[in-house]
Design an enzyme around this catalytic site. Structure first.
Site, PDB file in Angstrom:
ATOM      1  N   TRP A 218      26.601  33.136 -14.468  1.00 51.33           N
ATOM      2  CA  TRP A 218      26.767  33.144 -13.014  1.00 51.33           C
ATOM      3  C   TRP A 218      25.737  34.025 -12.301  1.00 51.33           C
ATOM      4  O   TRP A 218      26.053  34.731 -11.362  1.00 51.33           O
ATOM      5  CB  TRP A 218      28.190  33.555 -12.614  1.00 51.33           C
ATOM      6  CG  TRP A 218      29.247  32.986 -13.507  1.00 51.33           C
ATOM      7  CD1 TRP A 218      30.089  33.696 -14.306  1.00 51.33           C
ATOM      8  CD2 TRP A 218      29.568  31.604 -13.709  1.00 51.33           C
ATOM      9  NE1 TRP A 218      30.916  32.837 -14.989  1.00 51.33           N
ATOM     10  CE2 TRP A 218      30.619  31.543 -14.642  1.00 51.33           C
ATOM     11  CE3 TRP A 218      29.065  30.406 -13.202  1.00 51.33           C
ATOM     12  CZ2 TRP A 218      31.176  30.350 -15.070  1.00 51.33           C
ATOM     13  CZ3 TRP A 218      29.625  29.212 -13.642  1.00 51.33           C
ATOM     14  CH2 TRP A 218      30.661  29.198 -14.554  1.00 51.33           C
TER      15      TRP A 218
ATOM     16  N   GLN B 285      30.484  10.649  -0.242  1.00 52.97           N
ATOM     17  CA  GLN B 285      31.786  10.361  -0.837  1.00 52.97           C
ATOM     18  C   GLN B 285      32.895  10.543   0.198  1.00 52.97           C
ATOM     19  O   GLN B 285      33.526  11.586   0.273  1.00 52.97           O
ATOM     20  CB  GLN B 285      31.993  11.328  -2.013  1.00 52.97           C
ATOM     21  CG  GLN B 285      33.275  11.152  -2.756  1.00 52.97           C
ATOM     22  CD  GLN B 285      33.180  10.105  -3.815  1.00 52.97           C
ATOM     23  OE1 GLN B 285      32.224  10.067  -4.568  1.00 52.97           O
ATOM     24  NE2 GLN B 285      34.170   9.257  -3.894  1.00 52.97           N
ATOM     25  N   PHE B 286      33.126   9.515   1.028  1.00 46.54           N
ATOM     26  CA  PHE B 286      34.130   9.635   2.088  1.00 46.54           C
ATOM     27  C   PHE B 286      35.534   9.869   1.547  1.00 46.54           C
ATOM     28  O   PHE B 286      36.393  10.412   2.238  1.00 46.54           O
ATOM     29  CB  PHE B 286      34.101   8.403   3.002  1.00 46.54           C
ATOM     30  CG  PHE B 286      34.693   7.169   2.407  1.00 46.54           C
ATOM     31  CD1 PHE B 286      36.019   6.847   2.629  1.00 46.54           C
ATOM     32  CD2 PHE B 286      33.916   6.316   1.630  1.00 46.54           C
ATOM     33  CE1 PHE B 286      36.571   5.703   2.090  1.00 46.54           C
ATOM     34  CE2 PHE B 286      34.455   5.167   1.083  1.00 46.54           C
ATOM     35  CZ  PHE B 286      35.789   4.856   1.309  1.00 46.54           C
ATOM     36  N   THR B 287      35.788   9.499   0.301  1.00 44.41           N
ATOM     37  CA  THR B 287      37.128   9.648  -0.264  1.00 44.41           C
ATOM     38  C   THR B 287      37.532  11.113  -0.440  1.00 44.41           C
ATOM     39  O   THR B 287      38.704  11.396  -0.670  1.00 44.41           O
ATOM     40  CB  THR B 287      37.254   8.912  -1.609  1.00 44.41           C
ATOM     41  OG1 THR B 287      36.310   9.467  -2.536  1.00 44.41           O
ATOM     42  CG2 THR B 287      37.008   7.423  -1.445  1.00 44.41           C
TER      43      THR B 287
END
Length: 194
Positions: free
Chosen positions: A64, A80-82
């Protein structure tokens, strides 16, 4: 705006049996645009994605420590409209997603801003509105959900609204609240921003 960010060793998008975009090591990003998202959301999300430290430091092995720009990685974005679906009744409802026309414009602006903040040749995308096959190899697996507005998109019912508590340190000028389960998350967000 909302994004699902995955650390990948490779990813590609295929439309009509043709690979239209592919990357090597970097980030695969699914991008959802809410019906009231603006250029401010676009700016916030682009900066969050490019600064997210999801890669290890190769010299020390510490996890990280590095973002996608630090490793000279690539970013593959797919609209990605979902991501704004309400699935509480079983059948997905997409009323919280922005309509196709304005969404296409905002998504195009998002890609342009990502290119400006990094390098144009490192930012790839799928085909807006097309039926796509997305393939990836997730390293880890490592997957994060980023949201330009924190808890603001959470739809609250009458009982949840009566249990609202203020969110401290959420980092926005907008009025923000959290349900009882969310203060710990908000506190965690505040600690990681210090």
């Amino acid at each position: 705006m909302r994004a699902i960010v995955q650390r990948v060793s490779s990813a590609s998008v295929t439309v009509d049996n043709e690979v239209i975009s592919s990357i090597g090591r970097g980030l695969m990003v699914l991008v959802g645009i809410g019906r009231d998202d603006t250029a401010t959301d676009l700016e916030t999300l682009a900066k969050q994605i490019l600064s997210l430290k999801v890669f290890p430091d190769e010299s020390s092995g510490a996890m990280w420590k590095r973002n996608v720009k630090d490793i000279d990685g690539e970013v593959l974005c797919v609209s990605q409209f979902t991501l704004f679906a309400n699935t509480s009744k079983g059948k997905p409802d997409f009323h919280r997603a922005m309509a196709s026309g304005p969404s296409r414009d905002l998504y195009g602006s998002f890609l342009k801003r990502m290119s400006e903040l990094y390098r144009p040749e490192k930012i790839k995308d799928g085909r807006f509105g097309a039926m796509m096959d997305v393939r990836l190899t997730n390293e880890g697996p490592v997957t994060f959900t980023l949201d330009s507005r924190k808890f603001e998109y959470v739809e609250e019912g009458p009982t949840a609204a009566s249990r609202k508590t203020p969110v401290k340190g959420a980092g926005s000028n907008r009025s923000e609240t959290a349900t009882p389960a969310e203060p710990a998350i908000a506190a965690e967000d505040a600690r990681t921003q210090e």
